[in-house]
Design a protein around this motif. Structure first.
Motif, PDB file in Angstrom:
ATOM      1  N   SER A 162       8.428  -5.051 -14.099  1.00  0.00           N
ATOM      2  CA  SER A 162       9.859  -4.895 -14.354  1.00  0.00           C
ATOM      3  C   SER A 162      10.143  -3.421 -14.654  1.00  0.00           C
ATOM      4  N   ALA A 163      11.413  -3.103 -14.802  1.00  0.00           N
ATOM      5  CA  ALA A 163      11.789  -1.725 -15.092  1.00  0.00           C
ATOM      6  C   ALA A 163      11.140  -1.218 -16.371  1.00  0.00           C
ATOM      7  N   ASP A 164      10.951  -2.114 -17.353  1.00  0.00           N
ATOM      8  CA  ASP A 164      10.352  -1.680 -18.617  1.00  0.00           C
ATOM      9  C   ASP A 164       8.841  -1.918 -18.671  1.00  0.00           C
ATOM     10  N   GLY A 165       8.220  -2.207 -17.516  1.00  0.00           N
ATOM     11  CA  GLY A 165       6.768  -2.282 -17.453  1.00  0.00           C
ATOM     12  C   GLY A 165       6.164  -3.623 -17.782  1.00  0.00           C
ATOM     13  N   TRP A 166       6.965  -4.684 -17.817  1.00  0.00           N
ATOM     14  CA  TRP A 166       6.441  -6.022 -18.107  1.00  0.00           C
ATOM     15  C   TRP A 166       5.955  -6.669 -16.816  1.00  0.00           C
ATOM     16  N   GLN A 167       4.799  -7.345 -16.894  1.00  0.00           N
ATOM     17  CA  GLN A 167       4.260  -8.008 -15.706  1.00  0.00           C
ATOM     18  C   GLN A 167       5.158  -9.129 -15.235  1.00  0.00           C
ATOM     19  N   ARG A 168       5.381  -9.165 -13.934  1.00  0.00           N
ATOM     20  CA  ARG A 168       6.089 -10.276 -13.304  1.00  0.00           C
ATOM     21  C   ARG A 168       5.129 -10.958 -12.336  1.00  0.00           C
ATOM     22  N   GLU A 169       5.261 -12.283 -12.218  1.00  0.00           N
ATOM     23  CA  GLU A 169       4.412 -13.034 -11.297  1.00  0.00           C
ATOM     24  C   GLU A 169       5.269 -13.714 -10.236  1.00  0.00           C
ATOM     25  N   HIS A 170       4.772 -13.717  -9.040  1.00  0.00           N
ATOM     26  CA  HIS A 170       5.383 -14.562  -8.022  1.00  0.00           C
ATOM     27  C   HIS A 170       4.277 -15.152  -7.162  1.00  0.00           C
ATOM     28  N   LEU A 520      -6.044   4.426 -24.990  1.00  0.00           N
ATOM     29  CA  LEU A 520      -4.810   4.856 -25.652  1.00  0.00           C
ATOM     30  C   LEU A 520      -4.934   4.854 -27.168  1.00  0.00           C
ATOM     31  N   ARG A 521      -6.139   4.683 -27.660  1.00  0.00           N
ATOM     32  CA  ARG A 521      -6.304   4.593 -29.118  1.00  0.00           C
ATOM     33  C   ARG A 521      -5.763   5.830 -29.819  1.00  0.00           C
ATOM     34  N   ASP A 522      -5.981   7.003 -29.210  1.00  0.00           N
ATOM     35  CA  ASP A 522      -5.422   8.266 -29.704  1.00  0.00           C
ATOM     36  C   ASP A 522      -4.632   8.873 -28.553  1.00  0.00           C
ATOM     37  N   PRO A 523      -3.344   8.549 -28.441  1.00  0.00           N
ATOM     38  CA  PRO A 523      -2.562   8.981 -27.279  1.00  0.00           C
ATOM     39  C   PRO A 523      -2.560  10.492 -27.075  1.00  0.00           C
ATOM     40  N   GLN A 557       1.921  -3.392 -20.476  1.00  0.00           N
ATOM     41  CA  GLN A 557       3.168  -2.662 -20.717  1.00  0.00           C
ATOM     42  C   GLN A 557       2.923  -1.372 -21.502  1.00  0.00           C
ATOM     43  N   GLN A 558       2.000  -1.433 -22.442  1.00  0.00           N
ATOM     44  CA  GLN A 558       1.674  -0.245 -23.233  1.00  0.00           C
ATOM     45  C   GLN A 558       1.139   0.873 -22.333  1.00  0.00           C
ATOM     46  N   VAL A 559       0.247   0.526 -21.399  1.00  0.00           N
ATOM     47  CA  VAL A 559      -0.291   1.521 -20.475  1.00  0.00           C
ATOM     48  C   VAL A 559       0.809   2.039 -19.555  1.00  0.00           C
TER      49      VAL A 559
END
Length: 856
Positions: A162-170, A520-523, A557-559
């Motif tokens: 999605s635009a905000d980086g959330w996984q979508r499934e189809h 990403l532990r220490d960005p 999403q964090q990545v």
């Protein structure tokens, strides 16, 4: 207006190109570059559009183009040569046919997923890719193997963001007629497999065959008109639905799978397999179906169990109990009958319901454990790396009470990967030049790549990194368009990644233990690595989270949010929809393959093996395969904080160690160049990896290990128990009944020692005598052992050595066994004596799980 259903119509091929049909439906093309080239030549642009799918290609290429090429004598000659090469590949004796003493009539290999090619999306991750590589290597080596699984109408899901980086499934709807499949038929009609369901219903499935070189892969499909809507949906999605849906799938895979194998061998005039291999516990019900078959032939359940166990191999892939399929016991009872007090199974007539339920019993009586059933129904079992074998012996030790974990009869065969599938064309062409096409076809001689000079190795690595970067940019543009970006705002994508920068890959499924976000532990420290003005790093990340795992989606999403930052987005990308087509580019082009699981929760981790095949260097926690194959010159081991119980502190420590390695060792070595611009020490590590690691990670090595260590012995054991109307199986069953009845009375009455001097030294002779009540068993029906080792203050033995004791005399209730043996250790040494059942038709004395120990 949308179509209700879809189907694929294939082109009518000109007679001179008829062989293209044969070439398109045997999946050998998926690892045979020259055959792929023939289809690409039909229309290079269309070949890219159809995703390198020969069947779709033949359906969409214009008839005029086919007619044009049919008149091209050179093209026709190449087609005929490829067809002749395929027929030679299918018929020429291979490694297995050249062996002596390995008499295996056939192997039925069951798996819930198979990753043979992205064109047949019947896989989700490592288990399926491993199964696909197993089939390909078995084909290359000539093993008489049949694959068995389910055909999922939507496969696994396709992933976007999605635009905000959330996984979508189809879930795409797959058309079997548009896939490289053919139906199993009998007298012109599709064969239907029938499996009983509760309330008198019947689940029916047809059987599609994917031809994987010499190996047929049988895929059961319930989406047919003969089923009601609920049963049609049984094979809808891989790992979808609730537990009721899942048990239907596993019943169809196991019980229906055996019935499909019988139908296939009858139709093809082949012998029935004598070895059945469960790739994880999902297909464990195949064992109870085979017991039902024998009971129907007149054998009692115990004799049938002995016959089934002799020829069955079970492979476990999970290092954690949470990864095992477990069903509520009432649900299993509902499907197998007995819900209303019946003692005999309605689904499997002749089998007592309680016997079926007992196969899957665990400590929690309310739960049916599929892995426990697999282990109880197989005489031979293994993990998928040396370390995973150790973990599995610990995890399943409860099934063998009284034994130390090290003695649990679960071995290991380290996974491997199929070189012709995963190695870049550049490496394969060079290997064929150095060792010849036939050896490369069987994935032998890979170490000869070490003969290539450093300059050529580095040039190849640069070409492959550039190819990866082009693919990264293409996929990143597609992803941003899916997320809603306009083409006009994506000019920056053309500057993403640099062909001269150290390129790191991290791609896998996204369960918590794989720690996608450890980087990403220490960005800020990661940002500094990416943007270092002298020694920058660029990082490509990919992976799918299970649709029901919101925690995993949050990690993705964090990545993605970190990678969206304009300041770093030219150095780090997340690519959605990780599959085989993407994976190849990553394995080819990444200089470093990163893997940072929580040790020891990675059973094997074959992605790093594929990178090594292409000269990639691994940077990994010493877990799975890397624990046994890291040698100090083929990559780097991330130090672990084993024993630190605070998981957050452990992550901090291991992330810091990861950053340190990049900053102080990995990046400096990559950028340390000689006068000609060659990173000599780096490329020497590449050459060392190709020479020493690549031969060890091959699927051909893995399949040979299975053939020699598991399939051959299982076939021999089955042959022994099945001759003379299963006389051996009857003997094992009778022996087992006698042991179960007698064992509560087996006791070590007295142990005496003699022979040691007042001040013993290493090697001094110790004489032990044991008087044992065998509870009515004969001395030749047991193994009596002395165990000597270091002894702790709590009298626990370690570094133990087992020495057999010989029967010398005695009488019922007081049989005498003796041994004289040198003391093997110094320091505090202790001993004990134990008794185990022994029968020549058991795979090991630990098999039945009975042991009597002195003093216990």
């Amino acid at each position: 207006m949308k179509a209700l259903r879809r189907f694929t119509v294939r082109a009518h091929l000109p007679e001179r190109l008829a062989a293209l049909g044969e070439l398109s439906t045997n999946l050998r093309w998926s690892w045979h570059g020259p055959t792929q080239d023939l289809f690409a030549e039909l229309d290079p642009g269309l070949w890219q559009t159809v995703g390198h799918d020969p069947v779709r290609m033949l359906g969409e290429v214009p008839a005029a183009r086919l007619d044009e090429l049919a008149a091209d004598d050179a093209y026709v000659a190449r087609v005929e040569a490829a067809a002749a090469g395929l027929r030679d590949y299918l018929t020429r004796p291979r490694w297995f046919q050249e062996q002596t003493g390995t008499a295996v009539a056939g192997i039925a290999y069951f798996s819930m997923e198979f990753g043979v090619t992205e064109v047949l999306p019947n896989y989700s991750g490592g288990l399926g890719i491993l199964a696909g590589d197993h089939l390909k290597a078995a084909s290359d080596l000539g093993l008489p193997l049949i694959g068995v699984g389910l055909l999922y109408r939507s496969g696994y899901f396709r992933q976007s963001l999605s635009a905000d980086g959330w996984q979508r499934e189809h879930y795409p709807s797959l058309d079997p007629q548009g896939l490289p499949l053919r139906l199993l038929t009998s007298e012109g009609s599709p064969v239907l497999v029938h499996v009983g369901m509760p309330e008198g219903r019947v689940l029916r499935a047809r059987v599609w065959i994917a031809q994987v070189g010499r190996v047929p892969l049988l895929l059961l499909d319930s989406d047919i008109a003969e089923n009601d809507p609920e049963l049609r949906a049984v094979t809808d999605r891989l790992y979808g639905g609730d537990q009721d849906h899942r048990i239907k799938q596993e019943i169809l895979a196991g019980i229906g799978g055996v019935r499909a194998v019988r139908a296939y061998t009858r139709a093809e005039g082949l012998p029935d397999p004598d070895v059945f291999h469960m790739n994880e516990g999902h297909a464990g019900f195949l064992g109870v179906e085979r017991i039902r078959e024998y009971v129907a032939q007149g054998l009692d359940v115990d004799t049938a169990l002995a016959a089934v166990r002799a020829g069955t191999v079970f492979t476990t892939h999970t290092p954690v109990p949470a990864g095992i399929d477990r069903f509520p016991m009432p649900l299993v009872r509902r499907y197998f009958g007995g819900a209303h007090g019946e003692s005999e199974s309605a689904l499997l007539p002749g089998l007592p319901v309680e016997r079926i339920l007992a196969f899957g019993r665990e400590a929690d009586p309310a739960v049916f454990n599929m892995a426990h059933m697999g282990l109880r129904l197989a005489q031979r079992a293994n993990g998928v790396s040396r370390l995973h074998g150790e973990v599995s012996r610990e995890m399943f030790a409860g099934l063998w009470p009284g034994f130390d974990a090290a003695e649990v009869p679960i071995g290991s065969v380290t996974n491997g990967v199929h070189a012709p599938t995963w190695a870049a064309r550049e490496w394969l062409d060079k290997a064929r030049e150095l060792v010849g096409p036939e050896l490369v076809e069987e994935a032998r001689g890979w170490e000869k790549l070490s003969d290539v000079d450093l300059g050529q190795l580095w040039s190849t690595r640069n070409v492959l990194r550039t190819t990866l970067i082009e693919e990264v940019r293409r996929r990143l543009r597609v992803s941003w368009r899916q997320r809603g970006a306009a083409e006009a705002e994506l000019g920056w994508v053309d500057e993403v990644f640099d062909p001269g920068v150290l390129t790191v890959g991290f791609a896998r499924r996204v369960p918590t233990y794989k720690r996608l976000t450890l980087m990403l532990r220490d960005p800020e420290r990661l940002r500094a690595l990416l943007l270092d003005p002298e020694r920058p790093v660029q990082l490509v990340v990919a992976g799918k989270s299970h649709p029901a795992d919101d925690g995993g989606k949050a990690l993705i999403q964090q990545v993605v949010r970190f990678a969206d930052d304009p300041a770093v987005r030219h150095r780090i990308v997340f690519l959605p929809d990780y599959d085989m087509s993407m994976a190849r580019y990553l394995y080819w082009g990444c200089d470093v393959w990163l893997n940072n699981p929580l040790r020891p929760l990675e059973a094997c981790g074959t992605s790093g093996m594929k990178s090594a095949l292409n000269g990639g260097l691994n940077l990994s926690i010493k877990d799975g395969w890397w624990d046994e194959m890291f040698d100090g010159e083929n990559g780097w081991a991330i130090p672990t904080a084993d024993g630190v119980r605070d998981e957050h502190r452990r992550d901090d420590l291991e992330a810091s160690a990861l950053y340190d390695l990049f900053e102080r060792t990995v990046a400096p070595r990559f950028y340390d160049r000689d006068a000609a611009g060659l990173p000599v020490r780096w490329v020497e590590m590449v050459r060392h990896t190709l020479q020493t690691t690549s031969p060890k990670v091959l699927a051909s090595r893995m399949v040979r290990d299975y053939a020699e260590q598991y399939y051959g012995p299982a076939a021999a054991a089955f042959g022994t128990v099945s001759v003379q109307d299963y006389a051996g199986a009857r003997a094992v069953a009778e022996y087992r009944r006698r042991v179960e009845a007698a064992w509560p009375s087996v006791k070590i009455v007295q142990v005496d020692s003699a022979g040691l001097p007042d001040t013993p030294v290493i090697g001094a002779e110790l004489a032990l005598t044991a008087r044992i009540d065998l509870g009515g068993l004969r001395p030749d029906e047991v193994a009596v052992q002395a165990i000597l080792g270091r002894v702790s203050p709590d009298d626990d033995l370690s570094d133990a050595e087992t020495v057999p004791m010989a029967h010398v005399e005695g009488e019922p209730g007081a049989e005498v066994f003796e041994v004289r043996t040198p003391v093997p250790l110094s320091g505090a040494v202790g001993y004990t004596v134990r008794v185990l059942p022994h029968h020549p038709l058991l795979a090991s004395d630990a098999e039945l799980g009975f042991v009597a120990v002195a003093g216990a």
